[in-house]
Design a protein around this motif. Structure first.
Motif, PDB file in Angstrom:
ATOM      1  N   SER A   5     -24.257  31.105  57.154  1.00  0.00           N
ATOM      2  CA  SER A   5     -23.485  31.306  55.926  1.00  0.00           C
ATOM      3  C   SER A   5     -23.074  29.965  55.333  1.00  0.00           C
ATOM      4  CB  SER A   5     -22.242  32.136  56.230  1.00  0.00           C
ATOM      5  OG  SER A   5     -22.555  33.131  57.176  1.00  0.00           O
ATOM      6  N   LYS A   6     -22.999  28.929  56.189  1.00  0.00           N
ATOM      7  CA  LYS A   6     -22.574  27.631  55.680  1.00  0.00           C
ATOM      8  C   LYS A   6     -23.723  26.865  55.035  1.00  0.00           C
ATOM      9  CE  LYS A   6     -19.091  27.080  59.236  1.00  0.00           C
ATOM     10  NZ  LYS A   6     -19.700  27.670  60.445  1.00  0.00           N
ATOM     11  N   VAL A   7     -24.940  27.034  55.567  1.00  0.00           N
ATOM     12  CA  VAL A   7     -26.037  26.199  55.068  1.00  0.00           C
ATOM     13  C   VAL A   7     -26.817  26.842  53.926  1.00  0.00           C
ATOM     14  CG1 VAL A   7     -26.375  24.804  57.106  1.00  0.00           C
ATOM     15  CG2 VAL A   7     -27.472  27.044  56.961  1.00  0.00           C
ATOM     16  N   PHE A   8     -26.768  28.175  53.830  1.00  0.00           N
ATOM     17  CA  PHE A   8     -27.407  28.817  52.677  1.00  0.00           C
ATOM     18  C   PHE A   8     -26.387  28.922  51.548  1.00  0.00           C
ATOM     19  CE2 PHE A   8     -30.172  30.915  56.016  1.00  0.00           C
ATOM     20  CZ  PHE A   8     -31.323  30.268  55.638  1.00  0.00           C
ATOM     21  N   PRO A   9     -26.791  28.609  50.308  1.00  0.00           N
ATOM     22  CA  PRO A   9     -25.834  28.675  49.192  1.00  0.00           C
ATOM     23  C   PRO A   9     -25.257  30.085  49.032  1.00  0.00           C
ATOM     24  CG  PRO A   9     -27.896  27.641  48.517  1.00  0.00           C
ATOM     25  CD  PRO A   9     -28.107  28.150  49.892  1.00  0.00           C
ATOM     26  N   LYS A  10     -24.023  30.148  48.579  1.00  0.00           N
ATOM     27  CA  LYS A  10     -23.341  31.448  48.427  1.00  0.00           C
ATOM     28  C   LYS A  10     -24.086  32.376  47.478  1.00  0.00           C
ATOM     29  CE  LYS A  10     -18.410  30.981  49.287  1.00  0.00           C
ATOM     30  NZ  LYS A  10     -18.365  29.504  49.397  1.00  0.00           N
ATOM     31  N   ASP A  11     -24.542  31.814  46.339  1.00  0.00           N
ATOM     32  CA  ASP A  11     -25.242  32.636  45.343  1.00  0.00           C
ATOM     33  C   ASP A  11     -26.455  33.308  45.966  1.00  0.00           C
ATOM     34  OD1 ASP A  11     -23.471  31.952  43.384  1.00  0.00           O
ATOM     35  OD2 ASP A  11     -24.691  30.293  42.607  1.00  0.00           O
ATOM     36  N   LEU A  12     -27.132  32.573  46.853  1.00  0.00           N
ATOM     37  CA  LEU A  12     -28.327  33.109  47.504  1.00  0.00           C
ATOM     38  C   LEU A  12     -27.959  34.252  48.441  1.00  0.00           C
ATOM     39  CD1 LEU A  12     -31.293  33.074  48.361  1.00  0.00           C
ATOM     40  CD2 LEU A  12     -30.715  31.316  50.014  1.00  0.00           C
ATOM     41  N   VAL A  13     -26.913  34.014  49.257  1.00  0.00           N
ATOM     42  CA  VAL A  13     -26.516  35.054  50.213  1.00  0.00           C
ATOM     43  C   VAL A  13     -26.126  36.323  49.465  1.00  0.00           C
ATOM     44  CG1 VAL A  13     -24.841  35.659  51.994  1.00  0.00           C
ATOM     45  CG2 VAL A  13     -25.837  33.376  51.948  1.00  0.00           C
ATOM     46  N   ARG A  14     -25.483  36.159  48.295  1.00  0.00           N
ATOM     47  CA  ARG A  14     -25.121  37.343  47.511  1.00  0.00           C
ATOM     48  C   ARG A  14     -26.366  38.108  47.063  1.00  0.00           C
ATOM     49  NH1 ARG A  14     -21.994  35.105  43.622  1.00  0.00           N
ATOM     50  NH2 ARG A  14     -23.510  35.606  42.020  1.00  0.00           N
ATOM     51  N   LEU A  15     -27.413  37.364  46.709  1.00  0.00           N
ATOM     52  CA  LEU A  15     -28.636  38.021  46.228  1.00  0.00           C
ATOM     53  C   LEU A  15     -29.333  38.838  47.317  1.00  0.00           C
ATOM     54  CD1 LEU A  15     -30.313  35.354  43.941  1.00  0.00           C
ATOM     55  CD2 LEU A  15     -29.746  37.689  43.321  1.00  0.00           C
ATOM     56  N   ILE A  16     -29.200  38.405  48.581  1.00  0.00           N
ATOM     57  CA  ILE A  16     -29.898  39.141  49.634  1.00  0.00           C
ATOM     58  C   ILE A  16     -28.968  40.108  50.360  1.00  0.00           C
ATOM     59  CG2 ILE A  16     -31.719  37.428  50.019  1.00  0.00           C
ATOM     60  CD1 ILE A  16     -30.093  36.284  52.284  1.00  0.00           C
ATOM     61  N   SER A  17     -27.783  40.319  49.787  1.00  0.00           N
ATOM     62  CA  SER A  17     -26.852  41.263  50.415  1.00  0.00           C
ATOM     63  C   SER A  17     -26.684  42.503  49.556  1.00  0.00           C
ATOM     64  CB  SER A  17     -25.466  40.633  50.577  1.00  0.00           C
ATOM     65  OG  SER A  17     -25.555  39.355  51.107  1.00  0.00           O
ATOM     66  N   SER A  18     -26.345  43.599  50.209  1.00  0.00           N
ATOM     67  CA  SER A  18     -25.837  44.768  49.487  1.00  0.00           C
ATOM     68  C   SER A  18     -24.903  45.484  50.441  1.00  0.00           C
ATOM     69  CB  SER A  18     -26.973  45.679  49.040  1.00  0.00           C
ATOM     70  OG  SER A  18     -27.469  46.409  50.128  1.00  0.00           O
ATOM     71  N   LYS A  19     -23.917  46.146  49.923  1.00  0.00           N
ATOM     72  CA  LYS A  19     -22.902  46.866  50.714  1.00  0.00           C
ATOM     73  C   LYS A  19     -22.294  45.959  51.780  1.00  0.00           C
ATOM     74  CE  LYS A  19     -25.958  50.775  50.552  1.00  0.00           C
ATOM     75  NZ  LYS A  19     -26.907  51.302  51.497  1.00  0.00           N
ATOM     76  N   GLY A  20     -22.141  44.667  51.461  1.00  0.00           N
ATOM     77  CA  GLY A  20     -21.484  43.772  52.408  1.00  0.00           C
ATOM     78  C   GLY A  20     -22.335  43.355  53.596  1.00  0.00           C
ATOM     79  N   LYS A  21     -23.626  43.727  53.584  1.00  0.00           N
ATOM     80  CA  LYS A  21     -24.483  43.341  54.695  1.00  0.00           C
ATOM     81  C   LYS A  21     -25.635  42.484  54.191  1.00  0.00           C
ATOM     82  CE  LYS A  21     -23.370  47.519  57.191  1.00  0.00           C
ATOM     83  NZ  LYS A  21     -23.754  48.914  57.357  1.00  0.00           N
ATOM     84  N   ILE A  22     -26.176  41.660  55.070  1.00  0.00           N
ATOM     85  CA  ILE A  22     -27.274  40.770  54.696  1.00  0.00           C
ATOM     86  C   ILE A  22     -28.565  41.342  55.282  1.00  0.00           C
ATOM     87  CG2 ILE A  22     -28.111  38.410  54.734  1.00  0.00           C
ATOM     88  CD1 ILE A  22     -25.244  37.527  55.306  1.00  0.00           C
ATOM     89  N   TRP A  23     -29.643  41.315  54.499  1.00  0.00           N
ATOM     90  CA  TRP A  23     -30.820  42.088  54.886  1.00  0.00           C
ATOM     91  C   TRP A  23     -32.061  41.275  55.203  1.00  0.00           C
ATOM     92  CZ3 TRP A  23     -29.471  46.732  56.258  1.00  0.00           C
ATOM     93  CH2 TRP A  23     -28.358  47.328  55.666  1.00  0.00           C
ATOM     94  N   SER A  24     -32.120  39.996  54.865  1.00  0.00           N
ATOM     95  CA  SER A  24     -33.355  39.278  55.182  1.00  0.00           C
ATOM     96  C   SER A  24     -33.081  37.791  55.335  1.00  0.00           C
ATOM     97  CB  SER A  24     -34.409  39.510  54.104  1.00  0.00           C
ATOM     98  OG  SER A  24     -33.960  39.002  52.875  1.00  0.00           O
ATOM     99  N   VAL A  25     -34.037  37.096  55.958  1.00  0.00           N
ATOM    100  CA  VAL A  25     -33.909  35.657  56.145  1.00  0.00           C
ATOM    101  C   VAL A  25     -34.869  34.960  55.186  1.00  0.00           C
ATOM    102  CG1 VAL A  25     -34.117  33.751  57.756  1.00  0.00           C
ATOM    103  CG2 VAL A  25     -33.375  35.987  58.573  1.00  0.00           C
ATOM    104  N   PRO A  26     -34.360  34.263  54.172  1.00  0.00           N
ATOM    105  CA  PRO A  26     -35.248  33.580  53.232  1.00  0.00           C
ATOM    106  C   PRO A  26     -35.845  32.333  53.891  1.00  0.00           C
ATOM    107  CG  PRO A  26     -32.973  33.212  52.640  1.00  0.00           C
ATOM    108  CD  PRO A  26     -32.950  34.120  53.819  1.00  0.00           C
ATOM    109  N   VAL A  27     -37.139  32.143  53.702  1.00  0.00           N
ATOM    110  CA  VAL A  27     -37.774  31.007  54.361  1.00  0.00           C
ATOM    111  C   VAL A  27     -38.069  29.895  53.362  1.00  0.00           C
ATOM    112  CG1 VAL A  27     -39.921  32.300  54.277  1.00  0.00           C
ATOM    113  CG2 VAL A  27     -39.794  30.307  55.696  1.00  0.00           C
ATOM    114  N   ASN A  28     -38.216  30.229  52.102  1.00  0.00           N
ATOM    115  CA  ASN A  28     -38.496  29.199  51.103  1.00  0.00           C
ATOM    116  C   ASN A  28     -37.838  29.564  49.782  1.00  0.00           C
ATOM    117  OD1 ASN A  28     -39.953  31.353  50.256  1.00  0.00           O
ATOM    118  ND2 ASN A  28     -41.820  30.231  49.865  1.00  0.00           N
ATOM    119  N   VAL A  29     -37.842  28.640  48.860  1.00  0.00           N
ATOM    120  CA  VAL A  29     -37.284  28.893  47.539  1.00  0.00           C
ATOM    121  C   VAL A  29     -38.210  28.290  46.488  1.00  0.00           C
ATOM    122  CG1 VAL A  29     -35.452  28.245  45.952  1.00  0.00           C
ATOM    123  CG2 VAL A  29     -34.874  29.043  48.218  1.00  0.00           C
TER     124      VAL A  29
END
Lengths: 374, 411
Positions: B114-138
């Motif tokens: 949660s510290k190394v991935f940007p907040k905006d990104l974590v929000r994009l891969i979350s729904s209902k307060g849970k995180i669903w995937s591990v992004p490998v590239n951007v």
């Protein structure tokens, strides 16, 4: 027990597996698709791929969505495109095939070689044909460069990318157009029956025609299937695909026609010549009538190929090109990309009905002929 | 002594039982992208040498074929251990809503991601307060590419807003450039649409659009559609016949001045076309989006019922680790999703993108699956196609709104 002779038992044993397989994998799956097309499976994304999806029966709602829904303009354009495609594709194949067959029938030198060359495209798959022709019809390459060989500027026609359409009509007018066309056909039938002196047929056809035309004049213009006018027509980008398809299949009609021409006894032609028929006359009154059944068979086969066409369009124009899209492509995208399984099944069913329109009357007539011969 | 031997044998048996672990990775990375995946697998094997990795790649751009195969496997009850999906709604709107994925927030917590991935990104891969995937590239989607020498020759500068773009377009047309902007087949037009929308509505407006707070029928959105129509008037007429590479070629040969494309174009310019970044080709954020990073990412998730859960969790840990991301991304031509990556390994363009990644507002891309489910995205292609032919802004906006309602993110 004459009915259960050894032969009979054998034939039953041999046929049973294929009857069962066809019953399950053809008719069973058709029934399943038709059932799915009358449910709402996939309309709610949360249910589409769930382990135990909740599926509700919605009757014909998916069909009415396809034909009059606000979002399904793409499907309606595809139906129109398919009709135009089928007509031009069949005309092209029959015309080119007959022309080639007539030339080859004159026994030119190296006939076998020519026959192979003309028939060869048929041995390729539509994917290969599509890829080759996509290269040739590129906006800046291939065919468009041809005029430069003569020193003229290159052509700029968008074979697969044009967004122009001709012969446009408003989808809202479809019931009106259909009613008018059927009405006029019925009038013609009625007049024919009148001449033949068949009073009952004259009356029935005449009454139906009158009803349809009254509807077309007084009620038809007020029928609105869509809230706004929606124009559909023959997209010029389809021309590229028609060319490729004709290139692929005209060899096949050539082979059919050539077989037909070779099947006409030499005596008939000689008899016509003795009777003083010119070359043109001989073809007009002797050869072409004898080729009519072949034309019918070719039309049936080409017709159902063109209604179901998918791979050629996918290879040439990609799946997202609206001006060249066809219903089979839309069915694939709707079912397997948008996960709207019921809507996809409805498109599939519409396609099945369209193909059945062509195949069933043909099968019936073939069946009758065989009965007659037996 | 005997006992010790017994224990030793037992241990040997258990460890060899562990050694027969298996892991199946399902992706659409083949061809050019194959080596990047291989680098990741190599790293995984160094850490877990006993695991047999089964690379189940189904080739086909953007996963067109792989996604259909995946659906049959998931519906048939034999999910792969871990599969590739575009990060965001493409995964959430398709598989998470169907309750087929496992929650990965514990993994994010234990690995400190949660510290190394940007907040905006974590929000994009979350729904209902849970995180669903591990992004490998951007990848970045809102980049405008141009040919610096040509722009100098025409005497124009890079436009900063869309209205400015339209007037630059008029200038160029007056100088005899028939199509100042080059676009390709349908998805590249959607790609352009997305840049126009974000450049007109702003990052916040874009997010509201896909959370249902802003309707597509809102006058601002309809106005943005109209702008998009004017932008498309600057474009070439043979668009649907061009791949994105062919469209990029027209920037290099000077037929057109601008192209909006994701940053895989940088890889194409440098690797395939041997052009120097900055002189052979230039780039800028697409008009109106200077401080916005429109992102798309490939990610891996954990389907429910995966056969080799432990190996998969280890795989996901490798994906999210700094060395995993820095092994993969320089080869793929993308940047790491982590903000602490080792920039010395990246190309000139990627370095500039990585800086923007840290300093910009991050929003998701539509056409690459971050903000809307597949059911919306795929049907939206037809809306854009119809709009380009008819230029009816209100109609297109109304159609998009209906699609949004059907896909369940707007009312």
């Amino acid at each position: 027990m004459k009915g259960l002779s050894k032969d009979r038992l054998w034939s039953i044993a041999v046929l049973t597996p294929s009857i069962i397989l066809i019953a399950v994998f053809v008719y069973g799956f058709i029934a399943r698709s038709v059932y799915v097309s009358m449910t709402d499976w996939g309309n709610d994304p949360a249910q589409a791929l769930a382990e135990n999806p909740v599926i509700r029966w919605v009757g014909l709602a998916n069909y009415s969505e396809l034909f009059s829904g606000f979002l399904q303009g793409r499907f309606r354009q595809e139906l129109v495109s398919t009709i135009f495609f089928t007509v031009f594709f069949i005309l092209g194949c029959l015309g080119l095939g007959l022309g080639l067959a007539l030339i080859l029938d004159r026994n030119p030198r190296g006939e076998g070689l020519w026959r192979t060359i003309f028939l060869f495209p048929m041995s390729l798959s539509f994917i290969v044909t599509g890829t080759i022709w996509r290269w040739m019809l590129q906006p800046q390459g291939g065919v468009n460069q041809a005029p430069t060989l003569l020193g003229a500027p290159p052509s700029t026609f968008g074979w697969l990318s044009s967004q122009d359409a001709v012969l446009k009509f408003d989808w809202n007018l479809l019931p009106l157009i259909t009613a008018s066309v059927v009405g006029i056909v019925l009038i013609v039938l009625a007049v024919q029956a009148l001449r033949a002196g068949d009073r009952r047929r004259t009356l029935v056809a005449g009454l139906c025609a009158a009803l349809l035309l009254v509807w077309a004049v007084f009620i038809g213009p007020n029928v609105k299937m869509l809230p706004a006018p929606e124009l559909h027509g023959f997209n010029l980008a389809l021309i590229g695909i028609i060319i490729a398809a004709v290139w692929q299949m005209s060899g096949y009609t050539m082979a059919l026609y050539l077989a037909g021409l070779r099947g006409i006894p030499e005596e008939l032609r000689e008899a016509a010549k003795v009777d003083g028929a010119s070359d043109a006359g001989m073809y007009r009154f002797v050869v072409f009538p004898l080729l009519a059944p072949i034309t019918l068979s070719a039309m049936i086969i080409l017709g159902h190929i063109s209604l179901k066409i998918f791979d050629l369009v996918y290879a040439m124009a990609g799946p997202d090109n609206l001006s060249t899209s066809v219903p089979a492509l839309n069915m694939y995208l709707t079912s397997f990309r948008q996960n709207q399984f019921s809507l996809g099944a409805a498109i599939g069913t519409v396609l099945l009905i369209l193909v059945a329109f062509i195949i069933v009357p043909y099968l019936v007539s073939q069946f009758r002929q065989q009965e007659g011969h037996a | 002594m005997k006992k010790a031997l017994l224990i030793a044998t037992a241990l040997a048996v258990t460890s060899s039982a562990l050694a027969t672990g298996k892991l199946e990775i399902f992706s659409w990375w083949s061809g050019d992208e194959g080596p990047a995946l291989e680098a990741l697998v190599k790293l995984y094997k160094e850490k877990y040498p006993s695991v047999a990795v089964d690379n189940a790649t189904v080739s086909g751009g953007a996963g067109t074929n792989a996604k259909a195969v995946l659906k049959t496997r998931m519906l048939g009850g034999t999910p792969p251990d871990s599969f590739q999906a575009h990060a965001g709604q493409e995964l959430i709107g398709t598989w998470v809503v169907a309750n087929r994925m496992e929650d990965l927030s514990p993994l994010f917590k234990s690995e400190g991601w949660s510290k190394v991935f940007p907040k905006d990104l974590v929000r994009l891969i979350s729904s209902k307060g849970k995180i669903w995937s591990v992004p490998v590239n951007v990848h970045r989607s809102n980049v405008m590419w141009y040919n610096p020498a040509k722009l100098k020759q025409w005497g124009v500068t890079v436009p900063k807003t869309w209205p400015e773009f339209i007037s630059t377009c008029a200038t160029l047309k007056a100088k005899g450039v028939a199509a100042p902007l080059v676009v390709g087949e349908n998805w590249t037009q959607q790609h352009l649409w997305e840049s126009v929308m974000i450049g007109t509505l702003g990052a916040q407006g874009w997010e509201d659009l896909f959370s249902g707070k802003l309707k597509f029928t809102d006058p601002r959105v309809v106005g943005a559609f109209t702008t998009y129509g004017k932008v498309m008037d600057c474009a070439n007429k043979d668009a649907s016949g061009l791949s994105w590479q062919q469209a990029s070629d027209r920037i290099i040969d000077g037929t057109s001045a601008f192209n909006i494309m994701g940053d895989w174009a940088a890889g194409y310019f440098t690797t395939t076309k041997k052009l120097a970044p900055g002189t052979g080709f230039g780039w800028a954020a697409s008009p109106g989006t200077t401080k916005t990073f429109v992102m798309l990412a490939d990610s891996f998730g954990l389907p429910k019922g995966a056969k080799n859960r432990t190996e998969t969790m280890n795989w996901l840990k490798v994906l999210g680790s700094k060395e995993g991301q820095d092994a993969f991304n320089p080869l793929k031509g993308s940047i790491a999703a982590r903000t602490d990556s080792d920039l010395s390994k990246y190309s000139t363009y990627s370095k500039s993108a990585a800086t923007d990644w840290k300093n910009s507002k991050i929003v998701g891309s539509l056409v690459h699956g971050a903000v809307a489910p597949e059911s919306f995205m795929s049907a939206f292609g037809a809306v854009i196609d119809q709009f380009v032919a008819s230029k009816n802004s209100a109609g297109a906006a109304a159609a998009a709104q209906q699609l949004a309602i059907r896909s369940g993110f707007s009312k």
